[in-house]
Write an enzyme that holds these catalytic residues in place. Sequence first.
Site, PDB file in Angstrom:
ATOM      1  N   ASP A 160       0.829  -1.213   0.000  1.00 53.60           N
ATOM      2  CA  ASP A 160       0.000   0.000   0.000  1.00 53.60           C
ATOM      3  C   ASP A 160       0.856   1.252   0.000  1.00 53.60           C
ATOM      4  O   ASP A 160       0.516   2.247  -0.632  1.00 53.60           O
ATOM      5  CB  ASP A 160      -0.941   0.030   1.204  1.00 53.60           C
ATOM      6  CG  ASP A 160      -1.697   1.353   1.254  1.00 53.60           C
ATOM      7  OD1 ASP A 160      -2.475   1.601   0.309  1.00 53.60           O
ATOM      8  OD2 ASP A 160      -1.477   2.154   2.173  1.00 53.60           O
ATOM      9  N   ARG A 167      -0.449   6.557  -6.601  1.00 49.89           N
ATOM     10  CA  ARG A 167      -1.800   7.064  -6.866  1.00 49.89           C
ATOM     11  C   ARG A 167      -1.842   8.573  -6.752  1.00 49.89           C
ATOM     12  O   ARG A 167      -2.526   9.250  -7.520  1.00 49.89           O
ATOM     13  CB  ARG A 167      -2.799   6.427  -5.891  1.00 49.89           C
ATOM     14  CG  ARG A 167      -3.141   4.998  -6.265  1.00 49.89           C
ATOM     15  CD  ARG A 167      -3.832   4.307  -5.110  1.00 49.89           C
ATOM     16  NE  ARG A 167      -5.071   4.977  -4.755  1.00 49.89           N
ATOM     17  CZ  ARG A 167      -5.581   5.015  -3.526  1.00 49.89           C
ATOM     18  NH1 ARG A 167      -4.978   4.381  -2.532  1.00 49.89           N
ATOM     19  NH2 ARG A 167      -6.695   5.646  -3.292  1.00 49.89           N
TER      20      ARG A 167
HETATM   21  N1  URA Z   1      -6.262   6.907   3.247  1.00 47.96           N
HETATM   22  C1  URA Z   1      -5.548   5.811   2.871  1.00 47.96           C
HETATM   23  O1  URA Z   1      -4.821   5.244   3.676  1.00 47.96           O
HETATM   24  N2  URA Z   1      -5.653   5.375   1.619  1.00 47.96           N
HETATM   25  C2  URA Z   1      -6.447   5.968   0.704  1.00 47.96           C
HETATM   26  O2  URA Z   1      -6.505   5.512  -0.419  1.00 47.96           O
HETATM   27  C3  URA Z   1      -7.176   7.105   1.093  1.00 47.96           C
HETATM   28  C4  URA Z   1      -7.068   7.554   2.382  1.00 47.96           C
END
Ligand code: URA
Length: 440
Positions: A160, A167
Amino acid sequence: MELIEVIESKKLGKSLTREEIECFAHAAADPKTPDYQLSALLMAIRLQGMDARETAELTMAMAKTGDMLRPDVGGVAIDKHSTGGVGDTTTLVLVPLVAACGGRVIKMSGRGLGHTGGTIDKMESIRGLRTELSEQEAVEIVRRVGCCVAAQSGELAPADKRLYALRDVTSTVDSIPLIASSIMSKKLAMGADGIVLDIKVGGGALMRTLPEALELGRAMVEIGVRSGRRMCALITGMEEPLGSHIGNALEVKEAIDVLAGRVQGPLLEVSLLLGERMLLLAGLCASPEEGRAMLMKALRSGAGLSKLREMAEAQGGDGRVTEDTGLLPQAALSIPVTAAEDGFVQGIDALEVGLIARGLGAGRLRKEDAIDPAVGLVLHRRVGDRVKRGDTLATVYANDGRRGEEAVRALESAVRLGSESVPAPRLLYALIGEEGTELR
Ligand code: URA
Ligand code: CA
């Protein structure tokens, strides 16, 4: 399997197989994977979407790229997550209250970024308080005190971390499956048994409209349920700031004032709404009403405030701030913002207020920026209140005269006055449980 095959499938709008999804998550956690392939796949997902099964499988696969904690906190471990707002200090109010009612809260929080504040930055305005805790330390504190708020460690969901950074610069943040899997991968890796989500909706939030907020809430609840967690999501309003204090030490002060029983209002109300759901998921009460009565008892007896002190001290902080908020960092300047006319407060732009606080130094432009814990602002009026010309609408706390004056001018337009009265904004829009959605 090669990543290009996964990109090809999603480009054509196919539902990705579990094998394809695992290939993607592994690739994201592998520093050798080129950014352009991950970016192409993110855009394909942004444009083609993902169904509930794909989203849940992606979340679990991302969680498994890092440590998967199963903390033994001596009871049902409950976590809480907010998608982020302005003046949103519910964590510092409800974590000690829930712990004072027998709950076990292991909370991993982030730092502020953009216009929203972060709990970790707020906590660090308490002198000496450490948030960089090892898993073992955090678990030990929860076992002893009942709660702990620690900074999110880099070992949780590394896939992530990479994808979120990409992103941000490829215009792929606004995808509900990607937001849901990003947030939930970190929550699942934390290992809580029950998770309560606060999805903010409105001008100051990530989700601007109710349909979007509902879609995100349902996606996140479904992911958690598919992974065997007890789940609940509330959709709460973020048109005006939730609390009246915006800025790190100022928000800690407001949380203490609420726990001391000196302040009521929307911040307390949303904290109670979330707290009663946490007690329900933990099996400590049979109904939300019973949960609320328990939380109010802990508030009135001072047990919640004592719990905040115990937690702050367990994390190395000066717990005396809970008795004397004057020990928190104080800004050199305080400048009033006054009403230019008689009338009613018709709107307080939460996004703008968040940006003003950041401009004063309360937040960051880049991840590595330092923040000033003392600066920020206090709103003395809420939407719907009547005001007279010359009334103080807000106070700006600054450590720099020029920045302070800029904040005053910006606040004069962020707080919108008019001749007609308007109702106070809604706080609760919907409740999403394992059985379905209840609109309020
Ligand atoms: N917070 C996150 O951790 N991820 C996202 O995609 C949006 C907000
Ligand atoms: Ca936050």
